[in-house]
Design an enzyme around this catalytic site. Structure first.
Site, PDB file in Angstrom:
ATOM      1  N   LEU A 165       0.850  -1.197   0.000  1.00  0.00           N
ATOM      2  CA  LEU A 165       0.000   0.000   0.000  1.00  0.00           C
ATOM      3  C   LEU A 165       0.888   1.250   0.000  1.00  0.00           C
ATOM      4  N   PRO A 182       6.837   5.537  -1.778  1.00  0.00           N
ATOM      5  CA  PRO A 182       7.842   6.507  -1.297  1.00  0.00           C
ATOM      6  C   PRO A 182       7.200   7.849  -0.937  1.00  0.00           C
ATOM      7  N   SER A 224       1.336   8.015   5.246  1.00  0.00           N
ATOM      8  CA  SER A 224       0.124   8.199   6.060  1.00  0.00           C
ATOM      9  C   SER A 224      -1.101   8.483   5.205  1.00  0.00           C
ATOM     10  N   CYS A 240      -8.399  -4.052   5.753  1.00  0.00           N
ATOM     11  CA  CYS A 240      -7.298  -5.004   6.017  1.00  0.00           C
ATOM     12  C   CYS A 240      -6.442  -4.472   7.160  1.00  0.00           C
ATOM     13  N   LEU A 267      17.645  -2.325  34.154  1.00  0.00           N
ATOM     14  CA  LEU A 267      18.705  -3.278  33.820  1.00  0.00           C
ATOM     15  C   LEU A 267      20.077  -2.614  33.681  1.00  0.00           C
ATOM     16  N   GLU A 326       1.311   0.759  10.163  1.00  0.00           N
ATOM     17  CA  GLU A 326      -0.118   0.532  10.456  1.00  0.00           C
ATOM     18  C   GLU A 326      -0.761   1.771  11.083  1.00  0.00           C
ATOM     19  N   PHE A 337      -6.866  15.673   8.949  1.00  0.00           N
ATOM     20  CA  PHE A 337      -5.696  15.153   8.218  1.00  0.00           C
ATOM     21  C   PHE A 337      -5.197  16.134   7.172  1.00  0.00           C
TER      22      PHE A 337
HETATM   23  P1  TGC Z   1     -11.279   8.355   4.515  1.00  0.00           P
HETATM   24  O1  TGC Z   1     -12.028   9.246   3.556  1.00  0.00           O
HETATM   25  O2  TGC Z   1     -11.237   8.761   5.940  1.00  0.00           O
HETATM   26  O3  TGC Z   1     -11.849   6.893   4.428  1.00  0.00           O
HETATM   27  C1  TGC Z   1     -12.267   6.288   3.225  1.00  0.00           C
HETATM   28  C2  TGC Z   1     -13.413   5.357   3.606  1.00  0.00           C
HETATM   29  O4  TGC Z   1     -12.912   4.335   4.472  1.00  0.00           O
HETATM   30  C3  TGC Z   1     -13.559   4.416   5.773  1.00  0.00           C
HETATM   31  N1  TGC Z   1     -12.513   4.151   6.769  1.00  0.00           N
HETATM   32  C4  TGC Z   1     -12.323   2.928   7.229  1.00  0.00           C
HETATM   33  N2  TGC Z   1     -12.973   1.786   7.024  1.00  0.00           N
HETATM   34  C5  TGC Z   1     -12.530   0.693   7.642  1.00  0.00           C
HETATM   35  N3  TGC Z   1     -11.454   0.720   8.455  1.00  0.00           N
HETATM   36  C6  TGC Z   1     -10.766   1.847   8.702  1.00  0.00           C
HETATM   37  N4  TGC Z   1      -9.694   1.830   9.497  1.00  0.00           N
HETATM   38  C7  TGC Z   1     -11.189   3.026   8.070  1.00  0.00           C
HETATM   39  N5  TGC Z   1     -10.754   4.309   8.059  1.00  0.00           N
HETATM   40  C8  TGC Z   1     -11.574   4.977   7.247  1.00  0.00           C
HETATM   41  C9  TGC Z   1     -14.140   5.809   5.837  1.00  0.00           C
HETATM   42  O5  TGC Z   1     -15.238   5.851   6.708  1.00  0.00           O
HETATM   43  C10 TGC Z   1     -14.531   6.040   4.392  1.00  0.00           C
HETATM   44  O6  TGC Z   1     -15.705   5.286   4.155  1.00  0.00           O
HETATM   45  P2  TGC Z   1     -16.861   5.827   3.179  1.00  0.00           P
HETATM   46  O7  TGC Z   1     -17.918   4.784   3.260  1.00  0.00           O
HETATM   47  O8  TGC Z   1     -17.259   7.155   3.740  1.00  0.00           O
HETATM   48  O9  TGC Z   1     -16.218   5.934   1.830  1.00  0.00           O
HETATM   49  O10 TGC Z   1      -9.839   8.168   3.917  1.00  0.00           O
HETATM   50  P3  TGC Z   1      -8.597   9.144   3.933  1.00  0.00           P
HETATM   51  O11 TGC Z   1      -7.977   9.097   2.574  1.00  0.00           O
HETATM   52  O12 TGC Z   1      -8.995  10.479   4.468  1.00  0.00           O
HETATM   53  O13 TGC Z   1      -7.572   8.428   4.935  1.00  0.00           O
HETATM   54  C11 TGC Z   1      -7.843   8.298   6.273  1.00  0.00           C
HETATM   55  C12 TGC Z   1      -6.618   7.799   7.073  1.00  0.00           C
HETATM   56  C13 TGC Z   1      -5.542   8.857   7.126  1.00  0.00           C
HETATM   57  C14 TGC Z   1      -7.100   7.529   8.470  1.00  0.00           C
HETATM   58  C15 TGC Z   1      -6.074   6.496   6.497  1.00  0.00           C
HETATM   59  O14 TGC Z   1      -5.686   6.628   5.216  1.00  0.00           O
HETATM   60  C16 TGC Z   1      -4.988   5.862   7.309  1.00  0.00           C
HETATM   61  O15 TGC Z   1      -5.285   5.013   8.148  1.00  0.00           O
HETATM   62  N6  TGC Z   1      -3.653   6.186   7.095  1.00  0.00           N
HETATM   63  C17 TGC Z   1      -2.556   5.459   7.697  1.00  0.00           C
HETATM   64  C18 TGC Z   1      -1.893   4.592   6.642  1.00  0.00           C
HETATM   65  C19 TGC Z   1      -1.501   3.245   7.169  1.00  0.00           C
HETATM   66  O16 TGC Z   1      -1.857   2.835   8.257  1.00  0.00           O
HETATM   67  N7  TGC Z   1      -0.780   2.480   6.361  1.00  0.00           N
HETATM   68  C20 TGC Z   1      -0.430   1.159   6.720  1.00  0.00           C
HETATM   69  C21 TGC Z   1       0.241   0.449   5.570  1.00  0.00           C
HETATM   70  S1  TGC Z   1       0.388  -1.310   5.808  1.00  0.00           S
HETATM   71  C22 TGC Z   1       1.547  -1.468   7.004  1.00  0.00           C
HETATM   72  O17 TGC Z   1       2.038  -0.566   7.599  1.00  0.00           O
HETATM   73  C23 TGC Z   1       1.902  -2.843   7.300  1.00  0.00           C
HETATM   74  S2  TGC Z   1       3.048  -3.021   8.562  1.00  0.00           S
HETATM   75  C24 TGC Z   1       2.742  -4.644   8.770  1.00  0.00           C
HETATM   76  C25 TGC Z   1       3.567  -5.352   9.699  1.00  0.00           C
HETATM   77  O18 TGC Z   1       4.757  -5.607   9.393  1.00  0.00           O
HETATM   78  O19 TGC Z   1       3.031  -5.779  10.775  1.00  0.00           O
HETATM   79  P1  FAD Z   2       4.795  10.011   6.771  1.00  0.00           P
HETATM   80  O1  FAD Z   2       3.399   9.778   6.341  1.00  0.00           O
HETATM   81  O2  FAD Z   2       5.710  10.768   5.872  1.00  0.00           O
HETATM   82  O3  FAD Z   2       4.780  10.725   8.211  1.00  0.00           O
HETATM   83  C1  FAD Z   2       5.958  11.327   8.767  1.00  0.00           C
HETATM   84  C2  FAD Z   2       5.539  12.003  10.078  1.00  0.00           C
HETATM   85  O4  FAD Z   2       4.527  12.985   9.810  1.00  0.00           O
HETATM   86  C3  FAD Z   2       4.931  11.010  11.078  1.00  0.00           C
HETATM   87  O5  FAD Z   2       5.278  11.387  12.386  1.00  0.00           O
HETATM   88  C4  FAD Z   2       3.437  11.212  10.883  1.00  0.00           C
HETATM   89  O6  FAD Z   2       2.685  10.877  12.041  1.00  0.00           O
HETATM   90  C5  FAD Z   2       3.390  12.711  10.608  1.00  0.00           C
HETATM   91  N1  FAD Z   2       2.181  13.079   9.865  1.00  0.00           N
HETATM   92  C6  FAD Z   2       1.809  12.710   8.625  1.00  0.00           C
HETATM   93  N2  FAD Z   2       0.631  13.226   8.301  1.00  0.00           N
HETATM   94  C7  FAD Z   2       0.219  13.954   9.368  1.00  0.00           C
HETATM   95  C8  FAD Z   2      -0.933  14.747   9.660  1.00  0.00           C
HETATM   96  N3  FAD Z   2      -1.932  14.876   8.811  1.00  0.00           N
HETATM   97  N4  FAD Z   2      -0.984  15.349  10.878  1.00  0.00           N
HETATM   98  C9  FAD Z   2       0.018  15.204  11.789  1.00  0.00           C
HETATM   99  N5  FAD Z   2       1.118  14.470  11.572  1.00  0.00           N
HETATM  100  C10 FAD Z   2       1.222  13.863  10.373  1.00  0.00           C
HETATM  101  N6  FAD Z   2       3.476  -0.376   4.397  1.00  0.00           N
HETATM  102  C11 FAD Z   2       2.826  -1.261   3.606  1.00  0.00           C
HETATM  103  O7  FAD Z   2       2.015  -0.896   2.758  1.00  0.00           O
HETATM  104  N7  FAD Z   2       3.044  -2.597   3.753  1.00  0.00           N
HETATM  105  C12 FAD Z   2       3.916  -3.098   4.649  1.00  0.00           C
HETATM  106  O8  FAD Z   2       4.082  -4.321   4.750  1.00  0.00           O
HETATM  107  C13 FAD Z   2       4.650  -2.172   5.473  1.00  0.00           C
HETATM  108  N8  FAD Z   2       5.585  -2.626   6.340  1.00  0.00           N
HETATM  109  C14 FAD Z   2       6.378  -1.728   7.006  1.00  0.00           C
HETATM  110  C15 FAD Z   2       7.471  -2.179   7.754  1.00  0.00           C
HETATM  111  C16 FAD Z   2       8.298  -1.282   8.397  1.00  0.00           C
HETATM  112  C17 FAD Z   2       9.480  -1.776   9.163  1.00  0.00           C
HETATM  113  C18 FAD Z   2       8.015   0.106   8.348  1.00  0.00           C
HETATM  114  C19 FAD Z   2       8.872   1.099   9.078  1.00  0.00           C
HETATM  115  C20 FAD Z   2       6.946   0.556   7.604  1.00  0.00           C
HETATM  116  C21 FAD Z   2       6.134  -0.345   6.903  1.00  0.00           C
HETATM  117  N9  FAD Z   2       5.089   0.101   6.087  1.00  0.00           N
HETATM  118  C22 FAD Z   2       4.391  -0.789   5.312  1.00  0.00           C
HETATM  119  C23 FAD Z   2       4.888   1.515   5.869  1.00  0.00           C
HETATM  120  C24 FAD Z   2       4.145   2.224   7.013  1.00  0.00           C
HETATM  121  O9  FAD Z   2       2.788   1.913   6.991  1.00  0.00           O
HETATM  122  C25 FAD Z   2       4.385   3.721   6.856  1.00  0.00           C
HETATM  123  O10 FAD Z   2       5.738   3.945   7.196  1.00  0.00           O
HETATM  124  C26 FAD Z   2       3.455   4.550   7.720  1.00  0.00           C
HETATM  125  O11 FAD Z   2       2.124   4.465   7.257  1.00  0.00           O
HETATM  126  C27 FAD Z   2       3.887   6.035   7.778  1.00  0.00           C
HETATM  127  O12 FAD Z   2       4.197   6.531   6.519  1.00  0.00           O
HETATM  128  P2  FAD Z   2       5.595   7.330   6.268  1.00  0.00           P
HETATM  129  O13 FAD Z   2       6.680   6.486   6.825  1.00  0.00           O
HETATM  130  O14 FAD Z   2       5.632   7.681   4.843  1.00  0.00           O
HETATM  131  O15 FAD Z   2       5.504   8.604   7.173  1.00  0.00           O
END
Ligand code: TGC
Ligand code: FAD
Length: 389
Positions: free
Chosen positions: A135, A138, A142, A242, A342, A367, A387
């Site tokens: 997902l 670069p 977020s 997811c 420690l 996440e 956001f």
């Molecule tokens: P937004 O307009 O707020 O939402 C779009 C639609 O989705 C609904 N929604 C959700 N539904 C289910 N679960 C959630 N957590 C949801 N959050 C929002 C929302 O109600 C809306 O629905 P509808 O029916 O109105 O269309 O979307 P946005 O573009 O404004 O983004 C919101 C935001 C910033 C919260 C979201 O994009 C976000 O969570 N950003 C963080 C990105 C993130 O967590 N990335 C993770 C990548 S994967 C990863 O890191 C794997 S690490 C794995 C590991 O090694 O363990």
């Molecule tokens: P940025 O979005 O650039 O954020 C940088 C800083 O700005 C953070 O402190 C953030 O909180 C802050 N910030 C951003 N927006 C705002 C706002 N609106 N208001 C206030 N503060 C804000 N992703 C996948 O898709 N799949 C994976 O399997 C996966 N595995 C990962 C494994 C590791 C070890 C790591 C480190 C990351 C992984 N990720 C994965 C990516 C991860 O989900 C992202 O790193 C995370 O979502 C944050 O994105 P970024 O690093 O680009 O930080």
């Protein structure tokens, strides 16, 4: 009745024998097979691949997937217990299971066709196939809706162009769940097989999650058949759904780290003599231990509660954000206090605390960062999204 610090609120009494057996078997595996070797792998910056077969044999991959697709047929409480016990060992091991289960199998189960479920799920559950979830990019972390990866329709194929960054299991993977925008800007999900042509590159120089495989995925006009598109995924919401599953596991996993570090700190403080007394006898040490107990038990209560809400079909993504945000931050504070108790030993790999502490830096970022979950809850409280400006 004797109350133990490990389970201060007697939450384990709520567990049936089946869950207790699961908890004990994962804990045994972690104590015997993970903790003795993980420091070396962490130092080398390598994922311990030999554990995959054992993890799969124990039924820890796809634990909450239906049995008919090779899953364990358990519920999310069981998944929570599994992730908690695995993360006592290392966040990288829990990450491997989180990604495979919640970010690869879950989207196929939830948004895939029957044919896709039959083709991929059993092999993912057995560890024969390893998956990753792309997902983040670069320039889209977020804010995943700003992704640049594109999917162009060409006859019965889609051409995927772009790159994904920070992807767990990228280099180990045989398949990747890739999220990309079509010509109309609609986000779609694809099951992309390695043979279809995606490339991966390891991200080096990490000082966190060193025993986890993290990489970049490069999609250089990769042709993906229409039958590999997830037919029921349209828009960002399916990808966010997811994330909820994986965030749930992280909230539980963080408790495992806190429990481990508290236990370490109690044992060490009773044995370590300074100024002719065990350091456990000093009031400042006891205050740290009490704070650690409070943070750990609060996090454990939250973990059990979200599992209960899930079983009752009442869990929302706000609850999950609350739990991920609180429990990971709590674990960071607990690790910090354990490390100080420690002393110099606390900074070594031998005592494990500093490795957990370093891992939590990544866990708090992926996440959804601490700040993003703060804003999700801010939106819940006020009805105003903060956001974007
Ligand atoms: P937004 O307009 O707020 O939402 C779009 C639609 O989705 C609904 N929604 C959700 N539904 C289910 N679960 C959630 N957590 C949801 N959050 C929002 C929302 O109600 C809306 O629905 P509808 O029916 O109105 O269309 O979307 P946005 O573009 O404004 O983004 C919101 C935001 C910033 C919260 C979201 O994009 C976000 O969570 N950003 C963080 C990105 C993130 O967590 N990335 C993770 C990548 S994967 C990863 O890191 C794997 S690490 C794995 C590991 O090694 O363990
Ligand atoms: P940025 O979005 O650039 O954020 C940088 C800083 O700005 C953070 O402190 C953030 O909180 C802050 N910030 C951003 N927006 C705002 C706002 N609106 N208001 C206030 N503060 C804000 N992703 C996948 O898709 N799949 C994976 O399997 C996966 N595995 C990962 C494994 C590791 C070890 C790591 C480190 C990351 C992984 N990720 C994965 C990516 C991860 O989900 C992202 O790193 C995370 O979502 C944050 O994105 P970024 O690093 O680009 O930080």
């Amino acid at each position: 009745m004797k109350v133990k610090f490990e389970d201060f609120f007697l939450l384990d009494e709520e567990l049936t024998e089946e869950y207790k057996i699961l908890r004990d078997s994962v804990r045994k595996f972690v104590n015997e097979e993970v903790i003795p070797i993980i420091g070396e792998y962490w130092e080398r910056g390598e994922f311990p691949k030999h554990l995959i077969e054992k993890i799969a044999k124990l039924g820890l991959i796809g634990s909450y997937m239906p049995v008919e697709y090779g899953g364990g047929g358990f519920d999310k409480l069981a998944y929570g217990i599994i992730t908690r016990e695995l993360e006592r060992g290392d966040s990288g091991i829990r990450s491997f299971v989180s990604v495979q289960t919640s970010l690869v199998m879950y989207p196929i189960l939830k948004f895939g066709s029957e044919q896709q479920k039959k083709k991929y799920l059993p092999k993912l559950a057995s560890g024969e196939l390893i998956g990753c979830f792309g997902l983040t990019e670069p320039d889209a972390g977020s804010d995943p809706s700003s992704m640049k990866t594109r999917a162009y329709k060409k006859g019965n194929y889609w051409v995927l162009r772009g790159s994904k960054m920070w992807i767990t299991n990228a280099n180990l993977s045989d398949i990747a769940i890739i999220w990309a925008k079509d010509d109309d800007g609609i986000i779609r999900g694809f099951i992309v097989e390695r043979d279809m042509g995606y490339k991966s590159r390891e991200i080096k120089g990490k000082i966190s999650l060193r025993a986890s495989d993290t990489g970049e995925i490069i999609l250089d006009d990769v042709e993906v058949p229409e039958e590999n598109r997830l037919p029921f995924a349209e828009g960002l919401k399916p990808a966010l759904m997811c994330l909820n599953q994986a965030r749930f596991g992280i909230a539980w996993g963080a408790v495992g780290i806190s429990q481990f570090c508290l236990e370490r700190a109690i044992n060490y403080s009773k044995e370590r003599i300074m100024f002719s007394n065990p350091i456990a006898s000093f009031q400042i040490t006891q205050q740290k231990l009490t704070d650690m107990l409070t943070l750990t038990q609060n996090a454990n209560l939250i973990a059990y509660r979200i599992a209960k809400l899930e079983l009752e079909n009442k869990l929302t993504h706000y609850h999950v954000s609350y739990a991920k945000r609180y429990n990971v931050r709590a674990a960071k504070i607990v690790c910090d206090m354990a490390r100080s108790i420690l002393g110099a030993n606390g900074i070594t790999l031998d005592y494990h605390v500093m490795r957990h502490m370093a891992n939590l830096e990544a866990v708090e970022t992926y996440e959804g960062t601490y700040e993003i979950h703060t804003l999700i809850l801010g939106e819940f409280l006020t009805g105003i999204e903060a956001f974007r400006k």
